[in-house]
Design an enzyme around this catalytic site. Sequence first.
Site, PDB file in Angstrom:
ATOM      1  N   LYS A   1       0.862  -1.189   0.000  1.00 10.27           N
ATOM      2  CA  LYS A   1       0.000   0.000   0.000  1.00 10.27           C
ATOM      3  C   LYS A   1       0.894   1.233   0.000  1.00 10.27           C
ATOM      4  CE  LYS A   1      -3.920   2.188   2.275  1.00 10.27           C
ATOM      5  NZ  LYS A   1      -3.401   3.555   2.091  1.00 10.27           N
TER       6      LYS A   1
ATOM      7  N   GLU B   1       3.077   1.236   4.741  1.00 13.47           N
ATOM      8  CA  GLU B   1       1.829   1.674   5.356  1.00 13.47           C
ATOM      9  C   GLU B   1       0.869   0.512   5.555  1.00 13.47           C
ATOM     10  OE1 GLU B   1      -0.397   4.470   3.112  1.00 13.47           O
ATOM     11  OE2 GLU B   1      -1.782   4.903   4.733  1.00 13.47           O
TER      12      GLU B   1
ATOM     13  N   GLY C   1      23.326  25.727   0.814  1.00 13.78           N
ATOM     14  CA  GLY C   1      22.380  24.797   1.420  1.00 13.78           C
ATOM     15  C   GLY C   1      21.238  24.446   0.499  1.00 13.78           C
TER      16      GLY C   1
ATOM     17  N   ASP D   1      23.116  35.858 -10.323  1.00 17.95           N
ATOM     18  CA  ASP D   1      22.209  36.802  -9.667  1.00 17.95           C
ATOM     19  C   ASP D   1      23.033  37.893  -8.973  1.00 17.95           C
ATOM     20  OD1 ASP D   1      20.296  38.151  -8.280  1.00 17.95           O
ATOM     21  OD2 ASP D   1      19.469  36.405  -7.244  1.00 17.95           O
TER      22      ASP D   1
END
Length: 819
Positions: free
Chosen positions: A239, A375, A685, A739
């Site tokens: 499942k 599950e 990060g 940027d």
Amino acid sequence: MTGDADRLKRYNEKRDFARTSEPKGEAGRSGARLKFYVQKHAATRLHWDFRLEWDGALLSWAVTKGPSDDPGEKRLAVRTEDHPLSYGTFEGTIPKKEYGGGTVMLWDRGDWEPLHDPAEGLESGKLHFRLGGERMEGGWALVRMRGKKGETRENWLLIKEKDDLAGDDGDRLTRDFTTSVKTSRGMDEIAEGRNAPNGPGTAAPKSAQRGKRPAFEGLQLATLVEEAPEGDDWWHETKFDGYRCLIALGKGGPVFYTRSGKDWSDRFADLEEAAAALPCKSALIDGEVMAARIDGSPFSSLQAALSEGGPLVFHAFDCLAKDGTDLRGKPLTERRAALEALLADEPKTGKIRLTEIITGDGGEVFAAACEEGAEGVISKRTNAPYRAARSKAWVKVKCTKRQEFVIGGLSPSDKAGRPFSSLLLGEFRDRALIYRGRVGTGFKARDFEAIGKAARPRKTSPFEDVPKGMARGAIWVTPDMIAEVDFTELTRDGHIRHGAFLGLRSDKDAAEVRMDHETAEENAVVAGIAITHPGRQLFSGTGITKLDFARYYEMAGERMVEAAGDRPLSLLRCPSGPEEACFFQKHPGKGWPEDMPRVEIEEKDGMEDYLYATRPSHFVASAQMGAIEFHIWGARRDRLDRPDRVVFDLDPDGGLDFADVKHAAFDVKDRLEDLGIAASAMVTGGKGVHVWAPLRRTRSWETVKLFSKTVAHVMQQDAPDRYVATMSKAKRKGKIFIDWLRNERGSTAITPYSVRARPGGPVARPVTWDELDTLGSANAFTLDAAESWWPKTCPYLAAQDALQSITDRTIEALEKMTS
């Protein structure tokens, strides 16, 4: 945050869903990255519907003349009812005489970043934000107009901020962009129901799928039972804990439907190419969408993948139709044979995967599945046809948990004879009742009667905190009843998932109820700051608690003060955790610790207070208030007009790997060295790298901004196949965006050693150039492993005192590069 269904009541009341194909208004859950949408809408009058995702729904405005990127143009935006999240990707025709009847085109889409608490902005009438769309980009604002006497509608103005993405042609956006960002169709093509041309979001021309694409069909659902069935006439499958999905293949390209028939092709676009390549004329395949990489619980990983654009997989387990033949009346064995033939050449680790089945031995299969952390299992009769209903030909058994909870409230029910719809549950910690979610299934008639007799109503909530959607309309009760609940897991914010009521307990006192699997320290104090809910899990799959988080900032705080102290801060706050909706906060709001220092800064609308930090405890106090990330100005508070560093944020397109980013970082380093500027590096990060250089405070913001902009454009000019210096996502494909926009007054960049609100809890860490050369990713340093990677000496601090400037000679050398 979870959207409140009451917010969508007006939306639902205005529509007849038997006639319109618009999605029904249902409460949703916002992801970590907030989305915005713009839909061109040819109703009675042509307008553009501007929508911002917030708190599980879409805030909506009708912009009568359409958005303009000219700051001098103030476009009227009439506030309309909130729309469901699923409306964001809607495109089609609303029938005449229905509310909003006319053609709807998905005109723009992307992420949006609030620059302050949106709830406060909506209340005050000033909402400032940044957009990262395919057409609308940069800073924008919504400003509410003063209402006239007797006026019922809420009028706002949509205004472009003055930045480098602003234009001077008021109608450029609406004039130049006339096709859908989803299907590349014009308004007439959508109105006539023509298929989308080949392009983004459609099947490739080489696809063999030229048959009639099947329409959506209702899905077969499984009945929950206590034991898996035995016998060789049953098949058992794992499942999955993802999103049920029906893929329709045929002419026009794949369409991905949810279990309720909503078109989620946009959200599942990562699967499109693999689905379009399957060898058939047409097909209708049933299965489950999951995240390709599981980090923590499967469902949390899927949420992260959808919000971050991560890879997906589709587990196929049934075939309802193939090449024009309806297979639903055939037994499962024949449908499975058709599915296996269709996926015969698909690799086991590909994006479209065939589920594994086991015949018989249901009990053993279930036990093994639970032991492996699944599950549960789904069991299916091998000789049964496919029926669009919940039946016992498909049954499910769950691997669940049981726990006692205290009842603190009842959600009202709209069903006759049912006194409440669900129980609001919690547990006591330090004499406070902590909200742990709600349970609305498993009740028998006697349970309603027993709870009704035992409940003692009260006027105020007994919980320390309850989500607004749950609190609205709740019936509060004295917290002295104990419910035993069966559930699968706790969500990221510590709430019950898939809970079922088992019964009331009367053999112990409610104050004794504790969650037996939580071991968080109570009454935790870090750097003199009291940490509430210290055991709350913050990053799925890491085991990191709020207490661990606060202790990290206590450890990192001294270096962060050296690097970021005395600089104005912008905080990314995530009150419900880093994997829920977050917003930027520049100004201290109500309840912010008074001992955290402020600096007054002049803005367009007057003087405003900003926070800054001078002690590690200031970072800890902010973390206690839900701040995850810290972003700093490029100038210190004593000379805000004189920046002391320049930053280049290298942001790669999704198709590039980290080796490309590292190469770009070294390119920027070499370019700056040619200009006499020594640079350093920091992995963010996320996916990128910051290349930065300290500067003497001798130049203005305008000079530093122009310098960084010119460097970026020179690099684009010299290597146009690798670099782009404009924010436009359409121009970024296969390239790295240099940027340079961090280098203007009021702009910020991530603070060294700040944790990021991303899966796994990565940290922005300064690195030496030798370290960068050997790194495998920009998010390699995580909070849970900080003790292993914490550097004895800090590359950032070692570099920040370098005495260098943008001199006239530097500018002359840069001018030679441009010629």
